[in-house]
Design a protein around this motif. Structure first.
Motif, PDB file in Angstrom:
ATOM      1  N   UNK A  13     -82.832  73.060  35.001  1.00 21.41           N
ATOM      2  CA  UNK A  13     -82.110  71.809  35.206  1.00 21.41           C
ATOM      3  C   UNK A  13     -81.070  71.891  36.310  1.00 21.41           C
ATOM      4  N   UNK A  14     -80.243  72.932  36.254  1.00 24.35           N
ATOM      5  CA  UNK A  14     -79.158  73.007  37.220  1.00 24.35           C
ATOM      6  C   UNK A  14     -79.679  73.148  38.650  1.00 24.35           C
ATOM      7  N   UNK A  17     -80.942  69.839  39.859  1.00 22.04           N
ATOM      8  CA  UNK A  17     -79.804  68.974  40.181  1.00 22.04           C
ATOM      9  C   UNK A  17     -79.188  69.360  41.525  1.00 22.04           C
ATOM     10  N   UNK A  95     -77.042  55.201  33.137  1.00 22.16           N
ATOM     11  CA  UNK A  95     -77.054  56.167  32.025  1.00 22.16           C
ATOM     12  C   UNK A  95     -76.512  55.572  30.736  1.00 22.16           C
ATOM     13  N   UNK A  99     -78.063  57.206  26.846  1.00 22.10           N
ATOM     14  CA  UNK A  99     -77.257  58.313  26.329  1.00 22.10           C
ATOM     15  C   UNK A  99     -78.047  59.345  25.534  1.00 22.10           C
ATOM     16  N   UNK A 102     -79.854  62.332  27.211  1.00 23.26           N
ATOM     17  CA  UNK A 102     -79.143  63.337  28.015  1.00 23.26           C
ATOM     18  C   UNK A 102     -79.428  64.762  27.573  1.00 23.26           C
ATOM     19  N   UNK A 103     -79.526  64.961  26.258  1.00 25.45           N
ATOM     20  CA  UNK A 103     -79.637  66.331  25.766  1.00 25.45           C
ATOM     21  C   UNK A 103     -81.089  66.739  25.497  1.00 25.45           C
ATOM     22  N   UNK A 108     -85.103  64.521  32.603  1.00 28.46           N
ATOM     23  CA  UNK A 108     -84.072  64.742  33.631  1.00 28.46           C
ATOM     24  C   UNK A 108     -83.723  63.395  34.243  1.00 28.46           C
ATOM     25  N   UNK A 109     -82.460  63.020  34.166  1.00 26.12           N
ATOM     26  CA  UNK A 109     -82.038  61.720  34.702  1.00 26.12           C
ATOM     27  C   UNK A 109     -81.091  61.937  35.874  1.00 26.12           C
TER      28      UNK A 109
ATOM     29  N   UNK B  45     -71.817  67.543  24.079  1.00 23.44           N
ATOM     30  CA  UNK B  45     -73.121  68.026  24.573  1.00 23.44           C
ATOM     31  C   UNK B  45     -73.724  67.030  25.571  1.00 23.44           C
ATOM     32  N   UNK B  46     -73.631  65.754  25.230  1.00 28.71           N
ATOM     33  CA  UNK B  46     -74.183  64.737  26.142  1.00 28.71           C
ATOM     34  C   UNK B  46     -73.412  64.710  27.455  1.00 28.71           C
ATOM     35  N   UNK B  49     -74.327  67.902  29.498  1.00 28.49           N
ATOM     36  CA  UNK B  49     -75.716  67.835  29.982  1.00 28.49           C
ATOM     37  C   UNK B  49     -75.833  66.818  31.119  1.00 28.49           C
ATOM     38  N   UNK B  50     -75.172  65.665  30.963  1.00 32.84           N
ATOM     39  CA  UNK B  50     -75.221  64.652  32.026  1.00 32.84           C
ATOM     40  C   UNK B  50     -74.570  65.180  33.297  1.00 32.84           C
ATOM     41  N   UNK B  52     -74.399  68.175  34.354  1.00 31.96           N
ATOM     42  CA  UNK B  52     -75.279  69.143  35.018  1.00 31.96           C
ATOM     43  C   UNK B  52     -76.385  68.408  35.781  1.00 31.96           C
TER      44      UNK B  52
END
Ligand SMILES: Nc1nc2c(ncn2[C@@H]2O[C@H](COP(=O)(O)OP(=O)(O)O)[C@@H](O)[C@H]2O)c(=O)[nH]1
Ligand SMILES: [Mg+2]
Lengths: 312, 131
Positions: A13-14, A17, A95, A99, A102-103, A108-109, B45-46, B49-50, B52
């Motif tokens: 993910x990172x 991004x 977003x 919500x 996100x987790x 991936x948004x 957590x949200x 994560x957002x 990142x």
């Protein structure tokens, strides 16, 4: 292969991004990654969602994504909002409707500002699609700006285009801009929990019936993101459009449009930066500008001169 | 294309007032930043994560419910475990003066109380972004 590229390919993910930021900032560091990633692209289906602001695009993306996740698909979302032409800043609010996603590691948004691009997209969108595709996403959903201007640029990136409208705006055909009418593969009438849905559908239907030159029969689907209705039907229709495209030449044709747009854009950018990075050419540009401003030279002849110098 | 400062604005916890957060979000936009507004009732957590996925430079938290000692610190802790070391963490809302040292110790870079001029927040971010 750079560390960043390897990690993008594993779906980190990172790294995804970070690489998106690099392409968005037109950082030269991104180029080698983009070159390497390309052979890993071509697997994702790209769905563009367009329609006026407030029609429920983000809410629909949320519902679509949840259903795709149940089907085991990984989903990448690119949500575009307008950049202020005055400050260069942007308020990116898509977003808010997503919500819960996100987790989810399978989603991936990324929110993006238009940064001066016209047509409802952003300049880096081709690269961002390729990054998400190479990172293993099965479906890529793109939400265009939705401020009502001609947002037809989406044909250059999306395989399936969904045009969203809502009941109660008056004549549906009038409220959807002409360009959007022509690019739609699927019409969605969202907020079907509100009155007037049948009328909106009928208006769209009468127009779709006129499009006899296309062998894809454009479906019109009523959804309610609020009440979670019609989402599975929409997904079935996206799947049907996908199969139709693969069975005909439509898929290759559309992808070709995308590759062509992407390549020509790159060439354009390269030529311009080649000119501006070269001391001699750059001073020739300055000189031409000077002569243009006093009407000693016209811009067409100036461009000829600069291109001739470039080709020497 | 020049790099733009990207800021995630989030409201952790249960209070339902986001007027202040929206005012700040708009001011940051008007200062040329890209503001990702995530809305109400976000979990730590949200938020992380957002941040990142959006590759932000700043996380801004707003809270009026008085639960900042747990919620702000939860975000700071999670940022540490996720190694978000180059992201600035700031907080705003109704926060008693005596809580500020503990919050800063926990990793919140700056706290802005009610009535802070938005320009101060803009300046602080512009001076302190870590990359
Ligand atoms: N009644 C109703 N409201 C909806 C529906 N879908 C979205 N909304 C609301 O419409 C507003 C705009 O939605 P949003 O998804 O942000 O629209 P976008 O600007 O097109 O992305 C929000 O207040 C949503 O809650 C729906 O199916 N029915
Ligand atoms: Mg939206």
């Amino acid at each position: 292969m750079t560390d960043l590229t390897t990690k993008v390919l594993t779906g980190d993910t990172r790294s995804i991004a970070r690489l998106i930021s690099l392409v968005e900032n037109a950082d030269p560091e991104a180029i080698s990654s983009m070159k390497t990633l390309y052979s890993h692209t071509g697997n994702a289906h790209v769905v563009g969602v367009t329609g006026v602001m407030g029609s429920g695009k983000s809410s629909l993306l949320f519902e679509l994504t949840k259903t795709y996740r149940h089907l085991g698909k990984k989903v990448g979302i690119i949500a575009i909002d307008p950049t202020s032409p005055f400050s260069g800043g942007a308020l990116l609010g898509d977003r808010i409707r997503m919500t819960e996603l996100s987790t989810d590691a399978g989603v991936f948004i990324r929110s993006m500002g238009t940064r001066g691009a016209l047509g409802g997209l952003t300049n880096a969108v081709f690269d961002v699609v390729d990054i998400l595709d190479a990172s293993g996403m099965d479906i890529i959903l793109i939400e265009t700006v939705g401020v009502g201007q001609d947002e037809v640029e989406i044909v250059k990136v999306a395989d399936t285009i969904i045009v969203v409208t809502v009941p109660g705006l008056g004549d549906a055909v009038q409220t959807i801009k002409a360009g959007l009418m022509e690019i739609a593969d699927i019409f969605v009438v969202n907020k079907a929990d509100k009155p007037g849905v049948e009328q909106t559908i009928a208006e769209l239907q009468s127009m779709v019936d006129l499009a006899i030159d296309r062998d894809w029969k454009i479906p019109i689907i009523a959804t309610s993101a609020k009440e979670r209705k019609g989402v599975s039907t929409l997904i079935e229709n996206i799947a049907a459009h996908t199969s139709y495209m693969h069975e005909t030449h439509v898929f290759e044709n559309r992808r070709r449009i995308r590759y062509e747009a992407e390549l020509l854009e790159l060439i354009r950018k390269r030529v311009i930066s080649y000119v501006l990075d070269d001391e001699k050419l750059k001073s020739q540009v300055e000189c031409c500008l000077q002569r243009i401003s006093v009407r000693e030279l016209d811009p067409y002849t100036a461009a000829d001169e600069i291109l001739n110098a470039l080709l020497k | 294309m020049a790099k733009k400062i990207r800021v995630l604005i989030a409201k952790p916890g249960l209070d339902g007032h986001d007027r202040g957060a929206k005012v700040v979000a708009r001011a940051l936009r008007d200062a040329g930043m890209e503001v990702i507004y995530t809305g109400l009732h976000q979990t730590a957590e949200q938020i992380v994560a957002s941040a990142i996925q959006e590759d932000v430079d700043v996380i801004g938290l707003s809270l009026l419910s008085g639960a900042h000692m747990t919620l702000f610190i939860d975000v700071a802790k999670l940022m540490k475990t996720q190694e978000l070391t180059d992201v600035l963490l700031i907080g705003g809302g109704i926060i008693p003066q005596e809580d500020i040292p503990a919050l800063k110790k926990a990793g919140i870079n700056e706290i802005f109380g009610p009535g802070t001029p938005v320009d101060d927040i803009v300046c602080y971010i512009q001076k302190n972004v870590k990359r």
